[in-house]
Design an enzyme around this catalytic site. Structure first.
Site, PDB file in Angstrom:
ATOM      1  N   LYS A   1       0.824  -1.215   0.000  1.00 47.30           N
ATOM      2  CA  LYS A   1       0.000   0.000   0.000  1.00 47.30           C
ATOM      3  C   LYS A   1       0.855   1.261   0.000  1.00 47.30           C
ATOM      4  O   LYS A   1       0.440   2.273  -0.560  1.00 47.30           O
ATOM      5  CB  LYS A   1      -0.973  -0.011   1.186  1.00 47.30           C
ATOM      6  CG  LYS A   1      -2.004  -1.115   1.057  1.00 47.30           C
ATOM      7  CD  LYS A   1      -3.418  -0.701   1.336  1.00 47.30           C
ATOM      8  CE  LYS A   1      -4.338  -1.778   0.800  1.00 47.30           C
ATOM      9  NZ  LYS A   1      -5.669  -1.809   1.330  1.00 47.30           N
TER      10      LYS A   1
ATOM     11  N   LYS B   1     -10.382  -4.864  -4.541  1.00 37.86           N
ATOM     12  CA  LYS B   1     -11.459  -3.908  -4.807  1.00 37.86           C
ATOM     13  C   LYS B   1     -10.923  -2.535  -5.178  1.00 37.86           C
ATOM     14  O   LYS B   1     -11.630  -1.732  -5.764  1.00 37.86           O
ATOM     15  CB  LYS B   1     -12.445  -3.851  -3.642  1.00 37.86           C
ATOM     16  CG  LYS B   1     -11.926  -3.326  -2.320  1.00 37.86           C
ATOM     17  CD  LYS B   1     -13.129  -3.071  -1.399  1.00 37.86           C
ATOM     18  CE  LYS B   1     -13.157  -3.952  -0.168  1.00 37.86           C
ATOM     19  NZ  LYS B   1     -12.230  -3.534   0.889  1.00 37.86           N
TER      20      LYS B   1
ATOM     21  N   LYS C   1      -3.545 -10.562  -6.786  1.00 32.03           N
ATOM     22  CA  LYS C   1      -4.821 -10.726  -6.086  1.00 32.03           C
ATOM     23  C   LYS C   1      -5.908  -9.852  -6.724  1.00 32.03           C
ATOM     24  O   LYS C   1      -5.637  -8.717  -7.093  1.00 32.03           O
ATOM     25  CB  LYS C   1      -4.618 -10.304  -4.620  1.00 32.03           C
ATOM     26  CG  LYS C   1      -5.785 -10.623  -3.710  1.00 32.03           C
ATOM     27  CD  LYS C   1      -5.600 -10.010  -2.315  1.00 32.03           C
ATOM     28  CE  LYS C   1      -6.204  -8.625  -2.252  1.00 32.03           C
ATOM     29  NZ  LYS C   1      -6.492  -8.155  -0.882  1.00 32.03           N
TER      30      LYS C   1
HETATM   31  P1  ATP Z   1      -8.209  -3.384  -0.901  1.00 32.78           P
HETATM   32  O1  ATP Z   1      -8.212  -3.640  -2.367  1.00 32.78           O
HETATM   33  O2  ATP Z   1      -8.796  -2.059  -0.539  1.00 32.78           O
HETATM   34  O3  ATP Z   1      -6.926  -3.704  -0.229  1.00 32.78           O
HETATM   35  P2  ATP Z   1      -9.489  -5.895  -0.418  1.00 32.78           P
HETATM   36  O4  ATP Z   1     -10.249  -6.187  -1.655  1.00 32.78           O
HETATM   37  O5  ATP Z   1      -8.248  -6.651  -0.146  1.00 32.78           O
HETATM   38  O6  ATP Z   1      -9.269  -4.353  -0.285  1.00 32.78           O
HETATM   39  P3  ATP Z   1     -10.464  -6.046   2.323  1.00 32.78           P
HETATM   40  O7  ATP Z   1     -11.528  -5.207   2.883  1.00 32.78           O
HETATM   41  O8  ATP Z   1      -9.077  -5.660   2.695  1.00 32.78           O
HETATM   42  O9  ATP Z   1     -10.549  -6.098   0.737  1.00 32.78           O
HETATM   43  O10 ATP Z   1     -10.729  -7.566   2.632  1.00 32.78           O
HETATM   44  C1  ATP Z   1     -11.902  -8.111   3.156  1.00 32.78           C
HETATM   45  C2  ATP Z   1     -11.777  -9.612   3.236  1.00 32.78           C
HETATM   46  O11 ATP Z   1     -11.769 -10.176   1.924  1.00 32.78           O
HETATM   47  C3  ATP Z   1     -10.481 -10.092   3.901  1.00 32.78           C
HETATM   48  O12 ATP Z   1     -10.772 -11.218   4.705  1.00 32.78           O
HETATM   49  C4  ATP Z   1      -9.622 -10.496   2.749  1.00 32.78           C
HETATM   50  O13 ATP Z   1      -8.675 -11.496   3.093  1.00 32.78           O
HETATM   51  C5  ATP Z   1     -10.642 -11.039   1.764  1.00 32.78           C
HETATM   52  N1  ATP Z   1     -10.193 -10.921   0.380  1.00 32.78           N
HETATM   53  C6  ATP Z   1      -9.934  -9.764  -0.275  1.00 32.78           C
HETATM   54  N2  ATP Z   1      -9.559 -10.009  -1.547  1.00 32.78           N
HETATM   55  C7  ATP Z   1      -9.569 -11.369  -1.690  1.00 32.78           C
HETATM   56  C8  ATP Z   1      -9.272 -12.257  -2.778  1.00 32.78           C
HETATM   57  N3  ATP Z   1      -8.894 -11.775  -3.958  1.00 32.78           N
HETATM   58  N4  ATP Z   1      -9.381 -13.588  -2.581  1.00 32.78           N
HETATM   59  C9  ATP Z   1      -9.781 -14.082  -1.381  1.00 32.78           C
HETATM   60  N5  ATP Z   1     -10.080 -13.294  -0.309  1.00 32.78           N
HETATM   61  C10 ATP Z   1      -9.980 -11.963  -0.456  1.00 32.78           C
END
Ligand code: ATP
Ligand code: LTN
Length: 333
Positions: free
Chosen positions: A117, A202, A199
């Site tokens: 980040k 969002k 990964k």
């Molecule tokens: P950002 O893109 O803002 O970092 P993020 O998509 O990683 O956000 P978070 O709010 O940080 O989302 O994560 C919420 C939950 O979703 C966490 O438990 C995280 O491990 C899970 N998660 C996020 N992206 C994935 C993915 N691509 N595959 C599996 N689990 C995920």
């Protein structure tokens, strides 16, 4: 579960920092409801975490409602789970600060999310981004949590939370329960459709790389059609075929079919047909979530009642842990 045994506690959180993706759904939220009956469950919209990256106030407010509505649309019954917003329970910030003082600079420096980040937001490498895992530890430890369902990307933060809890317990005697992660092996890391070695996230600016839970069927079909695969056309799960393997993971999650069955189903049929089938399965699986979301999001008063009741319930538990923590540290009163 007998009435005599105390229920174990589950805690997890999602940031209201963007539109939720099928990574969030399959890796985290879809698994939350399996705990509702037999555990005491706390599911939190972690708005304090979201401001470690700059947010537009109106969007943060809207997404906080939306994340709560999505929790419910994904099957979390507000009567069986404590659903709440992190900033409504002041003990999160309070314990977060305290745990900052028991978390080492070196430990935080090793966090890969911080490194990622800070590279992405090089204009705003704030102290909150750095101490984010101590606040996450506070979220978990406040509720004497046993189990934390998350995707694999949160494993390192979870281990830090355990280390901090053990350190605190060692200094002051038993205060916090030591939490365990619950990481679904099948769907712990859903990958980007455009770059299948990264990964699905969002906050990815490339909308075609990401399928959102609330995407229309047309959008879902279009995104899967464009998904990056490889130059041969064999539907087979393999490390050297990350794009196809990711699509197989998604298809498996939405259909319940095994990887072997999927390989047989698409034997000799090529990627075009396979991508259509993945799109259909994903769109069909998400359709009821979307319908329920549309119904819930229209009723703001109900969502506010849910978050108010959730915060009161969470406050009650959090206060007990905080009074223990304050006493052990030596704070007066
Ligand atoms: P950002 O893109 O803002 O970092 P993020 O998509 O990683 O956000 P978070 O709010 O940080 O989302 O994560 C919420 C939950 O979703 C966490 O438990 C995280 O491990 C899970 N998660 C996020 N992206 C994935 C993915 N691509 N595959 C599996 N689990 C995920
Ligand atoms: N850091 C998590 C969100 C989060 C969380 C938590 C998850 C904040 N506090 C407590 C589980 C338990 C993330 O998904 N990025």
């Amino acid at each position: 579960m007998s009435e005599m045994t105390e229920k174990k506690t589950v805690f997890s959180g999602v940031q209201p920092s963007g539109n939720l993706t099928i990574g969030n759904y399959l890796g985290a939220i879809k698994n939350f409801s399996r705990f509702s009956e037999e555990y005491k469950t706390f599911y939190c919209v972690v708005d304090l975490h979201a401001i470690t990256v700059r947010q537009v106030p109106a969007e943060l407010r809207r997404r906080t409602y939306e994340t709560l509505a999505l929790y419910m649309a994904c099957g979390l019954d507000a009567d069986k789970n404590t659903l709440f917003v992190q900033s409504h329970v002041p003990q999160h910030a309070e314990l977060g600060w305290i745990l900052d003082c028991y978390t080492m600079f070196g430990e935080l420096s090793r966090m890969t999310q911080f490194k990622d980040k800070s590279a992405k937001h090089s204009q705003n490498i704030n102290a909150g981004l750095f101490t984010y895992p101590a606040l996450m530890a506070a979220d978990i430890l406040l509720y004497q949590t046993d189990i934390v369902p998350v995707g694999i990307d949160q494993k390192q933060h979870l281990e830090l939370a355990r280390d901090v809890a053990m350190r605190f317990n060692q200094i002051y005697s038993d205060t916090f329960r030591i939490p365990e992660g619950y990481i679904p092996t099948d769907t712990m890391k859903i990958m980007s459709l455009a770059e299948p070695t990264a990964k699905m996230s969002k906050s990815d600016p490339n909308q075609n790389a990401v399928v959102y839970i609330l995407d229309s069927k047309d959008d879902i079909m279009r995104k899967f059609k464009r998904a990056v695969t490889d130059s041969d056309s064999v539907v087979r799960y393999s490390e050297d075929k990350p794009g196809v393997s990711n699509l197989m993971t998604i298809y498996r999650a939405f259909t319940g079919k095994s990887l072997d069955e999927i390989e047989r189903e698409f034997d000799g049929r090529g990627y075009g047909e396979f991508k259509l089938a993945v799109g259909e399965a994903c769109a069909d699986g998400l359709a009821p979530v979307r319908a329920e979301f549309d119904r819930l999001i229209a009723d703001k008063a109900y969502l506010e009642a849910v978050m108010k009741k959730g915060a009161e319930d969470a406050y009650h538990t959090a206060r007990k842990t905080m009074s223990k923590v304050r006493r052990k540290i030596g704070f007066v009163g």
